[in-house]
Design a protein around this motif. Structure first.
Motif, PDB file in Angstrom:
ATOM      1  N   SER A 187       6.321  -6.725  25.005  1.00  0.00           N
ATOM      2  CA  SER A 187       5.976  -6.689  23.586  1.00  0.00           C
ATOM      3  C   SER A 187       7.160  -7.072  22.702  1.00  0.00           C
ATOM      4  CB  SER A 187       5.464  -5.304  23.194  1.00  0.00           C
ATOM      5  OG  SER A 187       6.500  -4.337  23.269  1.00  0.00           O
ATOM      6  N   ALA A 188       8.338  -7.229  23.297  1.00  0.00           N
ATOM      7  CA  ALA A 188       9.550  -7.627  22.572  1.00  0.00           C
ATOM      8  C   ALA A 188      10.145  -8.855  23.240  1.00  0.00           C
ATOM      9  CB  ALA A 188      10.559  -6.480  22.572  1.00  0.00           C
ATOM     10  N   PRO A 189      10.944  -9.642  22.521  1.00  0.00           N
ATOM     11  CA  PRO A 189      11.603 -10.782  23.146  1.00  0.00           C
ATOM     12  C   PRO A 189      12.453 -10.346  24.335  1.00  0.00           C
ATOM     13  CG  PRO A 189      11.785 -10.919  20.763  1.00  0.00           C
ATOM     14  CD  PRO A 189      11.236  -9.558  21.067  1.00  0.00           C
ATOM     15  N   VAL A 190      12.424 -11.139  25.399  1.00  0.00           N
ATOM     16  CA  VAL A 190      13.126 -10.808  26.634  1.00  0.00           C
ATOM     17  C   VAL A 190      14.230 -11.834  26.881  1.00  0.00           C
ATOM     18  CG1 VAL A 190      12.923 -10.555  29.134  1.00  0.00           C
ATOM     19  CG2 VAL A 190      11.094  -9.709  27.630  1.00  0.00           C
ATOM     20  N   PRO A 191      15.490 -11.448  26.787  1.00  0.00           N
ATOM     21  CA  PRO A 191      16.577 -12.382  27.106  1.00  0.00           C
ATOM     22  C   PRO A 191      16.823 -12.434  28.609  1.00  0.00           C
ATOM     23  CG  PRO A 191      17.498 -10.306  26.347  1.00  0.00           C
ATOM     24  CD  PRO A 191      16.002 -10.155  26.294  1.00  0.00           C
ATOM     25  N   VAL A 192      17.046 -13.638  29.111  1.00  0.00           N
ATOM     26  CA  VAL A 192      17.371 -13.840  30.529  1.00  0.00           C
ATOM     27  C   VAL A 192      18.636 -14.689  30.595  1.00  0.00           C
ATOM     28  CG1 VAL A 192      16.650 -14.885  32.708  1.00  0.00           C
ATOM     29  CG2 VAL A 192      14.983 -13.638  31.312  1.00  0.00           C
ATOM     30  N   ALA A 193      19.633 -14.206  31.318  1.00  0.00           N
ATOM     31  CA  ALA A 193      20.866 -14.969  31.486  1.00  0.00           C
ATOM     32  C   ALA A 193      20.678 -16.029  32.561  1.00  0.00           C
ATOM     33  CB  ALA A 193      22.016 -14.041  31.849  1.00  0.00           C
ATOM     34  N   THR A 194      21.184 -17.232  32.292  1.00  0.00           N
ATOM     35  CA  THR A 194      21.176 -18.326  33.249  1.00  0.00           C
ATOM     36  C   THR A 194      22.542 -19.000  33.224  1.00  0.00           C
ATOM     37  OG1 THR A 194      20.544 -20.177  31.802  1.00  0.00           O
ATOM     38  CG2 THR A 194      18.766 -18.721  32.554  1.00  0.00           C
ATOM     39  N   ARG A 195      22.768 -19.924  34.121  1.00  0.00           N
ATOM     40  CA  ARG A 195      24.041 -20.651  34.101  1.00  0.00           C
ATOM     41  C   ARG A 195      24.137 -21.602  32.907  1.00  0.00           C
ATOM     42  NH1 ARG A 195      22.771 -20.279  39.614  1.00  0.00           N
ATOM     43  NH2 ARG A 195      24.327 -19.028  40.727  1.00  0.00           N
ATOM     44  N   ALA A 196      23.020 -21.800  32.203  1.00  0.00           N
ATOM     45  CA  ALA A 196      23.012 -22.619  30.990  1.00  0.00           C
ATOM     46  C   ALA A 196      22.913 -21.731  29.745  1.00  0.00           C
ATOM     47  CB  ALA A 196      21.856 -23.605  31.022  1.00  0.00           C
ATOM     48  N   GLY A 197      23.307 -20.473  29.882  1.00  0.00           N
ATOM     49  CA  GLY A 197      23.267 -19.562  28.743  1.00  0.00           C
ATOM     50  C   GLY A 197      22.030 -18.684  28.752  1.00  0.00           C
ATOM     51  N   ILE A 198      21.891 -17.876  27.723  1.00  0.00           N
ATOM     52  CA  ILE A 198      20.776 -16.941  27.629  1.00  0.00           C
ATOM     53  C   ILE A 198      19.554 -17.640  27.054  1.00  0.00           C
ATOM     54  CG2 ILE A 198      19.931 -14.866  26.465  1.00  0.00           C
ATOM     55  CD1 ILE A 198      22.722 -13.717  26.707  1.00  0.00           C
ATOM     56  N   LYS A 199      18.409 -17.491  27.725  1.00  0.00           N
ATOM     57  CA  LYS A 199      17.130 -18.004  27.261  1.00  0.00           C
ATOM     58  C   LYS A 199      16.252 -16.812  26.893  1.00  0.00           C
ATOM     59  CE  LYS A 199      18.821 -21.905  28.499  1.00  0.00           C
ATOM     60  NZ  LYS A 199      19.432 -22.788  27.470  1.00  0.00           N
ATOM     61  N   VAL A 200      15.577 -16.903  25.756  1.00  0.00           N
ATOM     62  CA  VAL A 200      14.765 -15.798  25.267  1.00  0.00           C
ATOM     63  C   VAL A 200      13.288 -16.118  25.454  1.00  0.00           C
ATOM     64  CG1 VAL A 200      14.204 -14.350  23.277  1.00  0.00           C
ATOM     65  CG2 VAL A 200      16.547 -15.143  23.618  1.00  0.00           C
ATOM     66  N   LEU A 201      12.567 -15.196  26.106  1.00  0.00           N
ATOM     67  CA  LEU A 201      11.158 -15.366  26.422  1.00  0.00           C
ATOM     68  C   LEU A 201      10.308 -14.512  25.489  1.00  0.00           C
ATOM     69  CD1 LEU A 201      12.759 -16.150  29.029  1.00  0.00           C
ATOM     70  CD2 LEU A 201      10.807 -15.310  30.345  1.00  0.00           C
ATOM     71  N   SER A 202       9.181 -15.071  25.043  1.00  0.00           N
ATOM     72  CA  SER A 202       8.199 -14.339  24.239  1.00  0.00           C
ATOM     73  C   SER A 202       6.855 -14.433  24.947  1.00  0.00           C
ATOM     74  CB  SER A 202       8.092 -14.929  22.829  1.00  0.00           C
ATOM     75  OG  SER A 202       9.338 -14.859  22.158  1.00  0.00           O
ATOM     76  N   PHE A 203       6.206 -13.279  25.130  1.00  0.00           N
ATOM     77  CA  PHE A 203       4.944 -13.203  25.847  1.00  0.00           C
ATOM     78  C   PHE A 203       3.782 -13.209  24.866  1.00  0.00           C
ATOM     79  CE2 PHE A 203       8.096 -11.754  28.734  1.00  0.00           C
ATOM     80  CZ  PHE A 203       7.628 -11.980  30.020  1.00  0.00           C
ATOM     81  N   ALA A 204       2.813 -14.096  25.082  1.00  0.00           N
ATOM     82  CA  ALA A 204       1.652 -14.189  24.192  1.00  0.00           C
ATOM     83  C   ALA A 204       0.920 -12.853  24.165  1.00  0.00           C
ATOM     84  CB  ALA A 204       0.701 -15.289  24.677  1.00  0.00           C
ATOM     85  N   GLY A 205       0.646 -12.349  22.959  1.00  0.00           N
ATOM     86  CA  GLY A 205      -0.052 -11.081  22.808  1.00  0.00           C
ATOM     87  C   GLY A 205       0.796  -9.870  23.103  1.00  0.00           C
ATOM     88  N   GLY A 206       2.073 -10.083  23.452  1.00  0.00           N
ATOM     89  CA  GLY A 206       2.947  -8.961  23.743  1.00  0.00           C
ATOM     90  C   GLY A 206       2.612  -8.239  25.031  1.00  0.00           C
TER      91      GLY A 206
END
Length: 278
Positions: free
Chosen positions: A105-124
Protein backbone atom coordinates in the motif's frame (compact mmCIF):
# COMPACT_ATOMS: atom_id res chain seq x y z
CA UNK A 1 27.42 -20.97 2.21
CA UNK A 2 25.53 -24.24 1.76
CA UNK A 3 27.46 -27.32 0.66
CA UNK A 4 27.16 -28.24 -3.04
CA UNK A 5 24.82 -31.19 -2.33
CA UNK A 6 22.49 -29.29 0.06
CA UNK A 7 19.03 -28.35 -1.13
CA UNK A 8 17.82 -24.75 -1.02
CA UNK A 9 14.58 -22.93 -1.84
CA UNK A 10 13.76 -21.30 -5.16
CA UNK A 11 10.85 -19.63 -6.91
CA UNK A 12 10.10 -19.11 -10.60
CA UNK A 13 8.46 -15.98 -11.96
CA UNK A 14 8.18 -13.82 -15.05
CA UNK A 15 7.29 -10.34 -16.25
CA UNK A 16 5.90 -10.39 -19.82
CA UNK A 17 7.56 -13.80 -20.18
CA UNK A 18 11.02 -12.53 -19.25
CA UNK A 19 11.54 -15.31 -16.72
CA UNK A 20 13.70 -15.66 -13.64
CA UNK A 21 14.71 -18.02 -10.88
CA UNK A 22 14.40 -16.28 -7.50
CA UNK A 23 16.67 -17.34 -4.63
CA UNK A 24 15.62 -16.22 -1.13
CA UNK A 25 18.93 -15.62 0.66
CA UNK A 26 18.09 -12.83 3.08
CA UNK A 27 21.33 -12.92 5.09
CA UNK A 28 23.62 -14.24 2.32
CA UNK A 29 24.16 -17.49 4.24
CA UNK A 30 22.92 -19.87 1.51
CA UNK A 31 24.73 -18.94 -1.69
CA UNK A 32 27.80 -16.98 -0.60
CA UNK A 33 29.09 -15.13 -3.66
CA UNK A 34 26.60 -17.06 -5.85
CA UNK A 35 28.95 -18.93 -8.18
CA UNK A 36 28.41 -18.43 -11.90
CA UNK A 37 28.17 -22.18 -12.44
CA UNK A 38 25.19 -22.35 -10.06
CA UNK A 39 23.45 -19.56 -11.98
CA UNK A 40 24.05 -21.36 -15.28
CA UNK A 41 22.73 -24.64 -13.85
CA UNK A 42 19.58 -22.99 -12.53
CA UNK A 43 18.89 -21.16 -15.81
CA UNK A 44 19.49 -24.18 -18.04
CA UNK A 45 16.16 -24.80 -19.80
CA UNK A 46 16.78 -28.52 -20.33
CA UNK A 47 18.70 -29.66 -17.27
CA UNK A 48 17.75 -26.93 -14.80
CA UNK A 49 14.75 -24.83 -13.82
CA UNK A 50 15.11 -22.46 -16.76
CA UNK A 51 15.28 -18.70 -16.87
CA UNK A 52 16.74 -15.60 -18.45
CA UNK A 53 18.47 -14.81 -15.18
CA UNK A 54 18.61 -15.24 -11.40
CA UNK A 55 17.24 -12.78 -8.83
CA UNK A 56 18.80 -13.31 -5.40
CA UNK A 57 16.67 -11.78 -2.62
CA UNK A 58 19.02 -10.20 -0.09
CA UNK A 59 18.59 -7.73 2.75
CA UNK A 60 20.60 -4.62 1.93
CA UNK A 61 22.41 -4.82 5.27
CA UNK A 62 24.16 -7.90 3.84
CA UNK A 63 25.14 -6.23 0.55
CA UNK A 64 27.13 -3.17 -0.47
CA UNK A 65 24.02 -1.36 -1.67
CA UNK A 66 22.11 0.34 1.16
CA UNK A 67 19.28 2.86 1.18
CA UNK A 68 16.50 0.25 0.93
CA UNK A 69 15.71 -2.81 3.00
CA UNK A 70 15.97 -5.20 0.04
CA UNK A 71 18.68 -5.61 -2.60
CA UNK A 72 18.10 -7.35 -5.95
CA UNK A 73 21.28 -9.26 -6.79
CA UNK A 74 20.69 -9.90 -10.50
CA UNK A 75 22.71 -12.33 -12.63
CA UNK A 76 22.35 -13.05 -16.35
CA UNK A 77 21.76 -16.64 -17.39
CA UNK A 78 25.44 -17.05 -18.31
CA UNK A 79 26.39 -16.22 -14.72
CA UNK A 80 27.59 -12.69 -15.38
CA UNK A 81 26.57 -9.82 -13.10
CA UNK A 82 24.19 -7.18 -14.47
CA UNK A 83 23.37 -3.72 -13.17
CA UNK A 84 19.61 -3.79 -13.55
CA UNK A 85 16.59 -5.68 -14.87
CA UNK A 86 13.27 -3.89 -15.30
CA UNK A 87 11.05 -6.96 -15.60
CA UNK A 88 13.06 -8.64 -12.88
CA UNK A 89 12.55 -5.87 -10.34
CA UNK A 90 8.77 -6.17 -10.77
CA UNK A 91 8.94 -9.93 -10.19
CA UNK A 92 11.22 -9.28 -7.21
CA UNK A 93 8.65 -6.83 -5.80
CA UNK A 94 5.80 -9.28 -6.40
CA UNK A 95 7.61 -11.90 -4.34
CA UNK A 96 8.27 -9.45 -1.49
CA UNK A 97 4.62 -8.38 -1.41
CA UNK A 98 3.20 -11.90 -1.60
CA UNK A 99 5.43 -13.02 1.26
CA UNK A 100 4.49 -10.05 3.45
CA UNK A 101 8.05 -8.74 3.41
CA UNK A 102 6.92 -5.27 2.22
CA UNK A 103 3.72 -3.23 2.45
CA UNK A 104 2.27 -2.89 -1.08
CA UNK A 105 0.00 0.00 0.00
CA UNK A 106 3.10 2.24 0.14
CA UNK A 107 5.94 2.80 -2.35
CA UNK A 108 8.54 0.04 -2.10
CA UNK A 109 12.21 0.93 -2.67
CA UNK A 110 14.49 -1.81 -4.00
CA UNK A 111 18.26 -1.41 -4.15
CA UNK A 112 19.98 -2.50 -7.37
CA UNK A 113 23.44 -2.05 -8.84
CA UNK A 114 21.90 0.79 -10.88
CA UNK A 115 20.60 2.56 -7.78
CA UNK A 116 17.31 2.44 -5.90
CA UNK A 117 14.15 1.74 -7.92
CA UNK A 118 10.77 2.53 -6.37
CA UNK A 119 7.81 0.22 -7.01
CA UNK A 120 4.12 1.16 -6.75
CA UNK A 121 1.46 -1.56 -6.64
CA UNK A 122 -1.85 -0.95 -8.42
CA UNK A 123 -4.64 -0.64 -5.85
CA UNK A 124 -2.12 -0.82 -3.03
CA UNK A 125 -2.35 -4.62 -2.94
CA UNK A 126 -0.06 -7.50 -3.88
CA UNK A 127 -2.25 -8.16 -6.96
CA UNK A 128 -2.36 -6.30 -10.27
CA UNK A 129 0.25 -4.45 -12.26
CA UNK A 130 3.35 -2.82 -10.83
CA UNK A 131 4.81 0.55 -11.82
CA UNK A 132 8.54 1.09 -11.43
CA UNK A 133 10.29 4.45 -11.36
CA UNK A 134 13.25 3.50 -13.52
CA UNK A 135 15.05 6.79 -12.94
CA UNK A 136 16.57 9.34 -15.28
CA UNK A 137 17.61 8.08 -18.73
CA UNK A 138 20.92 9.08 -20.25
CA UNK A 139 20.70 9.75 -23.97
CA UNK A 140 24.18 9.40 -25.43
CA UNK A 141 25.66 9.18 -28.92
CA UNK A 142 24.47 7.70 -32.18
CA UNK A 143 26.19 4.42 -32.98
CA UNK A 144 25.68 1.37 -35.21
CA UNK A 145 24.84 -2.31 -34.83
CA UNK A 146 25.24 -5.04 -37.44
CA UNK A 147 23.96 -8.56 -38.10
CA UNK A 148 25.14 -10.75 -40.97
CA UNK A 149 26.59 -7.79 -42.85
CA UNK A 150 23.52 -5.56 -42.44
CA UNK A 151 24.04 -2.38 -40.44
CA UNK A 152 21.55 -0.09 -38.72
CA UNK A 153 21.97 3.26 -37.04
CA UNK A 154 21.24 3.02 -33.30
CA UNK A 155 20.83 5.41 -30.38
CA UNK A 156 22.85 4.75 -27.24
CA UNK A 157 20.49 5.05 -24.25
CA UNK A 158 21.60 4.20 -20.72
CA UNK A 159 18.91 3.02 -18.29
CA UNK A 160 21.39 2.03 -15.61
CA UNK A 161 22.59 -0.52 -18.14
CA UNK A 162 23.58 0.09 -21.78
CA UNK A 163 21.22 -0.11 -24.76
CA UNK A 164 21.45 0.40 -28.52
CA UNK A 165 18.03 1.15 -30.07
CA UNK A 166 17.66 0.63 -33.83
CA UNK A 167 14.54 1.24 -35.94
CA UNK A 168 14.01 -1.35 -38.70
CA UNK A 169 11.47 -1.93 -41.46
CA UNK A 170 10.54 -5.44 -40.30
CA UNK A 171 11.41 -7.30 -37.09
CA UNK A 172 12.05 -10.43 -39.15
CA UNK A 173 14.94 -8.67 -40.89
CA UNK A 174 17.23 -9.19 -37.87
CA UNK A 175 17.05 -12.99 -37.89
CA UNK A 176 17.17 -15.19 -34.78
CA UNK A 177 19.12 -12.84 -32.45
CA UNK A 178 20.74 -15.74 -30.63
CA UNK A 179 24.17 -14.26 -31.23
CA UNK A 180 25.08 -10.77 -30.10
CA UNK A 181 24.82 -8.12 -32.84
CA UNK A 182 28.15 -6.56 -33.77
CA UNK A 183 28.68 -3.25 -31.94
CA UNK A 184 31.41 -0.70 -31.32
CA UNK A 185 33.53 -1.96 -28.38
CA UNK A 186 34.72 1.58 -27.82
CA UNK A 187 31.13 2.65 -27.08
CA UNK A 188 30.15 -0.57 -25.27
CA UNK A 189 33.28 -2.08 -23.70
CA UNK A 190 31.22 -4.44 -21.52
CA UNK A 191 28.66 -5.43 -24.15
CA UNK A 192 25.23 -4.01 -24.85
CA UNK A 193 21.54 -4.86 -24.97
CA UNK A 194 20.29 -4.28 -28.52
CA UNK A 195 16.67 -3.43 -29.34
CA UNK A 196 15.16 -3.54 -32.83
CA UNK A 197 11.97 -1.52 -33.21
CA UNK A 198 9.10 -1.10 -35.68
CA UNK A 199 6.20 1.35 -35.47
CA UNK A 200 2.68 0.03 -35.05
CA UNK A 201 0.77 3.31 -34.67
CA UNK A 202 0.75 6.60 -32.76
CA UNK A 203 2.67 6.13 -29.50
CA UNK A 204 2.78 2.40 -30.21
CA UNK A 205 5.83 0.34 -31.23
CA UNK A 206 6.91 -3.29 -31.20
CA UNK A 207 10.40 -4.58 -30.47
CA UNK A 208 12.72 -7.57 -30.25
CA UNK A 209 15.82 -7.65 -28.08
CA UNK A 210 19.15 -9.37 -27.68
CA UNK A 211 20.15 -9.15 -24.02
CA UNK A 212 23.85 -9.40 -23.30
CA UNK A 213 24.56 -12.55 -21.33
CA UNK A 214 21.16 -14.09 -22.16
CA UNK A 215 20.56 -13.95 -25.93
CA UNK A 216 17.16 -13.12 -27.38
CA UNK A 217 14.54 -12.90 -24.63
CA UNK A 218 10.77 -12.61 -24.74
CA UNK A 219 10.93 -9.21 -23.06
CA UNK A 220 13.34 -6.67 -21.58
CA UNK A 221 12.06 -3.97 -19.24
CA UNK A 222 15.04 -1.65 -19.36
CA UNK A 223 15.15 -2.21 -23.12
CA UNK A 224 11.50 -1.21 -23.48
CA UNK A 225 12.26 1.95 -21.49
CA UNK A 226 15.20 2.75 -23.79
CA UNK A 227 12.95 2.15 -26.80
CA UNK A 228 10.31 4.49 -25.41
CA UNK A 229 12.90 7.23 -24.85
CA UNK A 230 14.33 6.85 -28.36
CA UNK A 231 10.84 6.85 -29.92
CA UNK A 232 9.65 9.84 -27.91
CA UNK A 233 12.71 11.79 -29.03
CA UNK A 234 12.11 10.82 -32.67
CA UNK A 235 8.47 11.90 -32.30
CA UNK A 236 9.35 15.12 -30.46
CA UNK A 237 6.65 13.99 -28.03
CA UNK A 238 5.57 15.98 -25.01
CA UNK A 239 6.64 14.66 -21.64
CA UNK A 240 4.10 12.56 -19.72
CA UNK A 241 3.02 10.95 -23.00
CA UNK A 242 2.22 7.25 -22.57
CA UNK A 243 3.68 4.78 -25.05
CA UNK A 244 2.67 1.18 -25.64
CA UNK A 245 5.60 -1.17 -26.18
CA UNK A 246 4.72 -4.62 -27.56
CA UNK A 247 7.21 -7.41 -26.92
CA UNK A 248 7.01 -11.09 -27.88
CA UNK A 249 6.00 -11.87 -24.28
CA UNK A 250 3.44 -9.11 -23.68
CA UNK A 251 2.93 -5.37 -23.44
CA UNK A 252 4.46 -2.66 -21.24
CA UNK A 253 3.24 0.92 -20.78
CA UNK A 254 5.94 3.52 -20.35
CA UNK A 255 5.98 7.27 -19.75
CA UNK A 256 8.82 9.82 -19.61
CA UNK A 257 7.72 12.42 -17.07
CA UNK A 258 8.19 16.17 -16.89
CA UNK A 259 10.52 15.46 -13.95
CA UNK A 260 12.74 13.43 -16.32
CA UNK A 261 11.80 10.06 -14.79
CA UNK A 262 10.89 6.98 -16.81
CA UNK A 263 7.91 5.06 -15.39
CA UNK A 264 7.29 1.49 -16.54
CA UNK A 265 4.04 -0.38 -15.82
CA UNK A 266 3.42 -4.06 -16.43
CA UNK A 267 2.54 -7.46 -14.97
CA UNK A 268 4.64 -9.74 -12.80
CA UNK A 269 3.78 -13.20 -11.53
CA UNK A 270 5.39 -15.91 -9.41
CA UNK A 271 4.36 -19.24 -10.91
CA UNK A 272 6.16 -21.91 -8.87
CA UNK A 273 8.26 -22.61 -5.78
CA UNK A 274 10.21 -25.54 -4.46
CA UNK A 275 13.64 -26.74 -3.44
CA UNK A 276 16.58 -27.85 -5.55
CA UNK A 277 20.16 -29.01 -5.15
CA UNK A 278 21.36 -27.74 -8.54
Amino acid sequence: MSSPDASYPFLKGHGTENDFVLLPDHDCSVHGDLPAERVRALCDRRAGIGGDGVLRVVRSSHSSDGGAEWFMDYRNSDGSISEMCGNGVRVFGRHLAEQGLVDPSAPVPVATRAGIKVLSFAGGTADGEITVDMGIPKVLEQTEVSIDGRTWSALHVDMGNPHAVAFVDDLADVGHLLDAPVHDPGVYPHGVNVEFVVRRGPRHVAMRVHERGSGETRSCGTGACAVMVATALADDADRDTDYRIDLPGGTLRISWTAEDRVLMTGPAVVVASGTTDL
